[in-house]
Design an enzyme around this catalytic site. Structure first.
Site, short mmCIF file in Angstrom:
data_model
loop_
_atom_site.label_atom_id
_atom_site.label_comp_id
_atom_site.label_asym_id
_atom_site.label_seq_id
_atom_site.Cartn_x
_atom_site.Cartn_y
_atom_site.Cartn_z
N ASN A 1 -6.08 -2.89 1.97
CA ASN A 1 -6.07 -4.34 2.07
C ASN A 1 -7.50 -4.85 2.15
OD1 ASN A 1 -3.28 -4.51 2.13
ND2 ASN A 1 -3.16 -4.66 4.36
N ARG B 1 0.82 -1.22 0.00
CA ARG B 1 0.00 0.00 0.00
C ARG B 1 0.85 1.26 0.00
NH1 ARG B 1 -3.43 -0.71 5.06
NH2 ARG B 1 -1.47 -1.66 5.67
#
Length: 92
Positions: free
Chosen positions: A38, A20
């Site tokens: 996520n 990320r």
């Protein structure tokens, strides 16, 4: 240049490898808008918007990911670029 947006889902070893943070940095370097997060199933989900060429480059980069990632598949679905806010954030 034409603006586009895509929803992206990335599968494989993509959690616990700084995916990320990497995606946010890559998106920011390309001037893209959107977010990344996520998913409970172990994949990563993102919404990416901006100039068509930059979005295409981002999706290609997401198929590799950061060094520790092992991407299995990248799935994309068209989205509405007008609905994407400025900036690129990590969502939790």
């Amino acid at each position: 240049m034409r603006e586009i947006a895509v929803e992206v889902r990335v599968t494989g070893r993509v959690q616990g490898v700084a995916y990320r943070a990497w995606a946010r940095a890559v998106a920011a370097s390309r001037g893209l808008r959107g977010w990344v997060r996520n998913r409970d199933d172990g994949s990563v989900e993102a919404l990416v918007a901006g100039p068509e060429e930059a979005v295409t480059e981002m999706v290609t980069a997401m198929s590799e990911g950061p060094g520790a990632a092992r991407v299995t598949d990248v799935f994309t679905t068209p989205a509405d670029p007008a609905s994407v806010a400025p900036g690129f954030e990590i969502r939790y």
